[in-house]
Each structure stands twice: as C-alpha cells, then as structure tokens.
Write a protein that holds these residues in place. Structure first.
Motif, mmCIF file in Angstrom:
data_model
loop_
_atom_site.group_PDB
_atom_site.id
_atom_site.type_symbol
_atom_site.label_atom_id
_atom_site.label_comp_id
_atom_site.label_asym_id
_atom_site.label_seq_id
_atom_site.Cartn_x
_atom_site.Cartn_y
_atom_site.Cartn_z
ATOM 1 N N THR A 15 0.817 -1.204 0.000
ATOM 2 C CA THR A 15 0.000 0.000 0.000
ATOM 3 C C THR A 15 0.852 1.256 0.000
ATOM 4 O OG1 THR A 15 -1.679 -1.178 1.271
ATOM 5 C CG2 THR A 15 -1.826 1.216 1.255
ATOM 6 N N SER A 16 1.831 1.297 0.899
ATOM 7 C CA SER A 16 2.667 2.489 1.047
ATOM 8 C C SER A 16 3.989 2.100 1.690
ATOM 9 C CB SER A 16 1.936 3.521 1.922
ATOM 10 O OG SER A 16 2.822 4.521 2.363
ATOM 11 N N SER A 17 5.069 2.307 0.959
ATOM 12 C CA SER A 17 6.377 1.979 1.531
ATOM 13 C C SER A 17 6.699 2.895 2.715
ATOM 14 C CB SER A 17 7.466 2.063 0.469
ATOM 15 O OG SER A 17 7.536 3.358 -0.082
ATOM 16 N N ALA A 18 6.220 4.128 2.687
ATOM 17 C CA ALA A 18 6.464 5.055 3.796
ATOM 18 C C ALA A 18 5.728 4.579 5.054
ATOM 19 C CB ALA A 18 6.025 6.467 3.427
ATOM 20 N N LEU A 19 4.472 4.171 4.878
ATOM 21 C CA LEU A 19 3.700 3.663 6.014
ATOM 22 C C LEU A 19 4.330 2.389 6.569
ATOM 23 C CD1 LEU A 19 1.184 4.009 7.780
ATOM 24 C CD2 LEU A 19 -0.104 2.733 6.056
ATOM 25 N N ALA A 20 4.745 1.505 5.679
ATOM 26 C CA ALA A 20 5.396 0.267 6.107
ATOM 27 C C ALA A 20 6.695 0.567 6.848
ATOM 28 C CB ALA A 20 5.666 -0.641 4.914
ATOM 29 N N GLY A 21 7.485 1.496 6.311
ATOM 30 C CA GLY A 21 8.735 1.868 6.973
ATOM 31 C C GLY A 21 8.505 2.438 8.360
ATOM 32 N N GLY A 22 7.481 3.270 8.494
ATOM 33 C CA GLY A 22 7.142 3.825 9.805
ATOM 34 C C GLY A 22 6.694 2.750 10.780
ATOM 35 N N TYR A 23 5.901 1.822 10.282
ATOM 36 C CA TYR A 23 5.421 0.716 11.121
ATOM 37 C C TYR A 23 6.578 -0.165 11.584
ATOM 38 C CZ TYR A 23 2.943 -3.601 12.328
ATOM 39 O OH TYR A 23 2.473 -4.716 12.970
ATOM 40 N N ILE A 24 7.481 -0.464 10.658
ATOM 41 C CA ILE A 24 8.648 -1.288 10.995
ATOM 42 C C ILE A 24 9.528 -0.569 12.016
ATOM 43 C CG2 ILE A 24 10.793 -2.257 10.063
ATOM 44 C CD1 ILE A 24 9.111 -2.769 7.434
ATOM 45 N N ALA A 25 9.778 0.708 11.776
ATOM 46 C CA ALA A 25 10.611 1.485 12.710
ATOM 47 C C ALA A 25 9.943 1.588 14.078
ATOM 48 C CB ALA A 25 10.877 2.877 12.139
ATOM 49 N N ALA A 26 8.640 1.864 14.098
ATOM 50 C CA ALA A 26 7.927 1.969 15.373
ATOM 51 C C ALA A 26 7.960 0.645 16.119
ATOM 52 C CB ALA A 26 6.481 2.411 15.136
ATOM 53 N N SER A 27 7.834 -0.458 15.400
ATOM 54 C CA SER A 27 7.849 -1.775 16.034
ATOM 55 C C SER A 27 9.213 -2.107 16.627
ATOM 56 C CB SER A 27 7.461 -2.856 15.017
ATOM 57 O OG SER A 27 6.133 -2.678 14.586
ATOM 58 N N ILE A 28 10.266 -1.883 15.849
ATOM 59 C CA ILE A 28 11.605 -2.257 16.311
ATOM 60 C C ILE A 28 12.115 -1.292 17.376
ATOM 61 C CG2 ILE A 28 14.014 -2.528 15.605
ATOM 62 C CD1 ILE A 28 12.899 -3.585 12.908
ATOM 63 N N VAL A 29 12.102 -0.010 17.061
ATOM 64 C CA VAL A 29 12.601 0.980 18.025
ATOM 65 C C VAL A 29 11.690 1.025 19.252
ATOM 66 C CG1 VAL A 29 13.098 3.430 18.397
ATOM 67 C CG2 VAL A 29 13.771 2.333 16.253
ATOM 68 N N GLY A 30 10.388 1.016 19.019
ATOM 69 C CA GLY A 30 9.441 1.028 20.136
ATOM 70 C C GLY A 30 9.586 -0.200 21.020
ATOM 71 N N GLY A 31 9.783 -1.362 20.391
ATOM 72 C CA GLY A 31 9.961 -2.594 21.164
ATOM 73 C C GLY A 31 11.219 -2.563 22.009
ATOM 74 N N LEU A 32 12.304 -2.076 21.429
ATOM 75 C CA LEU A 32 13.552 -1.955 22.197
ATOM 76 C C LEU A 32 13.395 -0.975 23.356
ATOM 77 C CD1 LEU A 32 16.144 -1.940 19.277
ATOM 78 C CD2 LEU A 32 15.850 -3.728 21.007
ATOM 79 N N LEU A 33 12.768 0.158 23.090
ATOM 80 C CA LEU A 33 12.552 1.142 24.160
ATOM 81 C C LEU A 33 11.615 0.590 25.238
ATOM 82 C CD1 LEU A 33 12.264 4.454 22.114
ATOM 83 C CD2 LEU A 33 14.126 3.773 23.655
#
Length: 129
Positions: A93-111
């Motif tokens: 659907t959107s590479s930008a949305l996917a990138g944000g979701y991936i970043a939020a998941s990984i960085v958010g999970g680590l935090l």
C-alpha cells in the motif's frame, strides 16, 4: 560439562510454556478483535509485551514462573509472524507507512523492553517462589 536437565523438568516447563502460550495468544486475539486496524493491534501487543517482558526479566529469576509468563504468555501475546505479514501488506500500500510501522515496532519494542527492565529493576529482583 553441565548436567542434562531431567526429563520431568523439560516436560513440566514445556507444559507451562504451552499453557501460557494459549493464554497469551487468546489475549492477543482479544486485542485484535477490539482494535480493528490489524497493524495497530499487533503493534500494541508487541510493545506492551516487550515492556512486560522487560519487567518480568528484571523481577523474576529463571524459574517455572518465568517460563509460563515470559516464554509462554508473553511469547503467545507478542507475534513476529503477524508483524512480518503486516509489514509486507503495508508495503504493498505504502512503503512510507510500512517503513514507519517497521521502525515503530523495532525501536518502540527496544525502548519498551529497556523501560520494562528499568521499571522492574527499580523494585529489586524477587526470589523465585
């Protein structure tokens, strides 16, 4: 050389992980049913699970309780496979949305895991009971 773990211990811990996994998976399904946006539900479950796993790790030493709660319940509650599938579907659907979701998941999970360790550590480690 370490002594092998007795079969009874392995069997008990496998049963505890399975029971906890059933509870955690059911809880995640409940969240998915309440939050209709699937990626949001998976993200919420994974961030809450990472936070709780951090608290659990800081508070409870390796024990049957940690197998049930950490490996089982939180392992069933969080889900890498749904995260991966959601990421691929969002990418279509959107590479930008996917990138944000991936970043939020990984960085958010680590935090969240770091915060959980800090919260759990603030109260000191509990002994296994």
């Amino acid at each position: 050389m370490t002594t092998p773990t007795p079969v009874r211990t392995v069997t008990r811990r496998a049963a505890l992980a399975a029971a906890g996994g059933a509870v955690g998976t059911a809880a995640r399904l409940g969240i998915s049913m309440l939050i209709l946006d699937a990626p949001g539900a998976v993200l919420a479950a994974n961030l809450v699970g990472a936070l709780m796993l951090g608290v659990l790790t800081a508070r409870i030493p390796a024990s049957d309780a940690r197998v049930f709660l950490g490996t089982g319940l939180l392992g069933g509650f969080t889900t890498y496979s749904a995260f991966a599938l959601d990421s691929v579907e969002l990418w279509a659907t959107s590479s930008a949305l996917a990138g944000g979701y991936i970043a939020a998941s990984i960085v958010g999970g680590l935090l969240a895991a770091w915060l959980g360790l800090r919260i759990g550590g603030a109260f000191g480690r509990r002994s296994a009971s």
